[in-house]
Design an enzyme around this catalytic site. Structure first.
Site, mmCIF file in Angstrom:
data_model
loop_
_atom_site.group_PDB
_atom_site.id
_atom_site.type_symbol
_atom_site.label_atom_id
_atom_site.label_comp_id
_atom_site.label_asym_id
_atom_site.label_seq_id
_atom_site.Cartn_x
_atom_site.Cartn_y
_atom_site.Cartn_z
ATOM 1 N N HIS A 130 0.871 -1.191 0.000
ATOM 2 C CA HIS A 130 0.000 0.000 0.000
ATOM 3 C C HIS A 130 0.910 1.244 0.000
ATOM 4 C CE1 HIS A 130 -4.224 1.482 1.363
ATOM 5 N NE2 HIS A 130 -3.557 2.467 0.756
ATOM 6 N N LEU A 131 0.916 1.923 -1.132
ATOM 7 C CA LEU A 131 1.801 3.092 -1.310
ATOM 8 C C LEU A 131 1.617 4.112 -0.190
ATOM 9 C CD1 LEU A 131 1.003 3.786 -5.077
ATOM 10 C CD2 LEU A 131 3.236 3.044 -4.217
ATOM 11 N N HIS A 132 2.685 4.757 0.222
ATOM 12 C CA HIS A 132 2.561 5.841 1.215
ATOM 13 C C HIS A 132 3.765 6.778 1.118
ATOM 14 C CE1 HIS A 132 4.377 2.266 3.069
ATOM 15 N NE2 HIS A 132 5.105 3.080 3.812
ATOM 16 N N TRP A 133 3.440 8.063 1.036
ATOM 17 C CA TRP A 133 4.481 9.094 1.033
ATOM 18 C C TRP A 133 4.747 9.508 2.476
ATOM 19 C CZ3 TRP A 133 1.566 8.496 -3.223
ATOM 20 C CH2 TRP A 133 2.134 8.742 -4.463
#
Ligand SMILES: [Zn+2]
Length: 179
Positions: free
Chosen positions: A138-141
């Site tokens: 799950h992408l996260h910046w």
């Protein structure tokens, strides 16, 4: 007694790698250090489903993007911006998702700046576990406030980061911007 002959190679290595300190090799601690916890479900999706409350650490969510506090902050105020949909590949995001993510990222930066007198920020995305993502699916910046002198020897010797503000306080600081 004949003096032991050192090979050219070993003396070269000794010159390059002087032993400054002893160390203990503990590869079994890598999952802990990378915060990789095997769970049945994605922690970010759980936070999304639980909704905007301190116990989920979800500060704000809309259809495309959400803002979540990092449970294991690198620095006080460390927050993350991620797609609301479970997605681990930047190229799989729709144009609307990507646009809304970037808008929320800018808003997160603005909120961090308004709440803390930061001298800089680390803003970044690690795609894939090989690149350092703790939750690669799950992408996260990451948005991490930085100040002069905020790093010291403590994380190196004790694997511990000293955070001077509770997560509850940080959560309230950010959540009020969405009320
Ligand atoms: Zn997810």
């Amino acid at each position: 007694m004949a003096k032991k002959k050192r090979s050219k190679r070993s003396s070269l290595l000794a010159d390059i790698w002087p032993q400054e300190r002893n160390f203990i090799l503990r590869p079994d601690r890598l999952p802990y250090l990378r915060k990789i916890y095997k769970t049945d479900c994605c922690v970010f999706c759980s936070a999304r489903d639980q909704g905007e409350e301190f116990s989920s650490l979800c500060i704000h969510k809309n259809e495309q993007a959400m803002l979540v506090l990092n449970k294991y902050p690198y620095n006080s105020g460390h927050v993350m911006v991620l797609p609301t949909r479970h997605c681990g590949d930047l190229l799989e995001l729709s144009t609307i998702e990507y646009t809304e993510l970037q808008k929320l990222l800018r808003k997160a930066i603005s909120i961090v700046k308004s709440e803390y007198r930061v001298q800089g920020m680390n803003i970044g995305l690690n795609m894939g576990s090989i690149a350092g993502a703790g939750i690669p699916e799950h992408l996260h910046w990451h948005v991490i406030p930085r100040w002069h002198g905020d790093t010291n020897f403590f994380p190196l010797i004790a694997e511990t980061k000293v955070i001077s503000e509770s997560l509850e306080v940080v959560y309230e600081r950010y959540a009020k911007h969405f009320k």
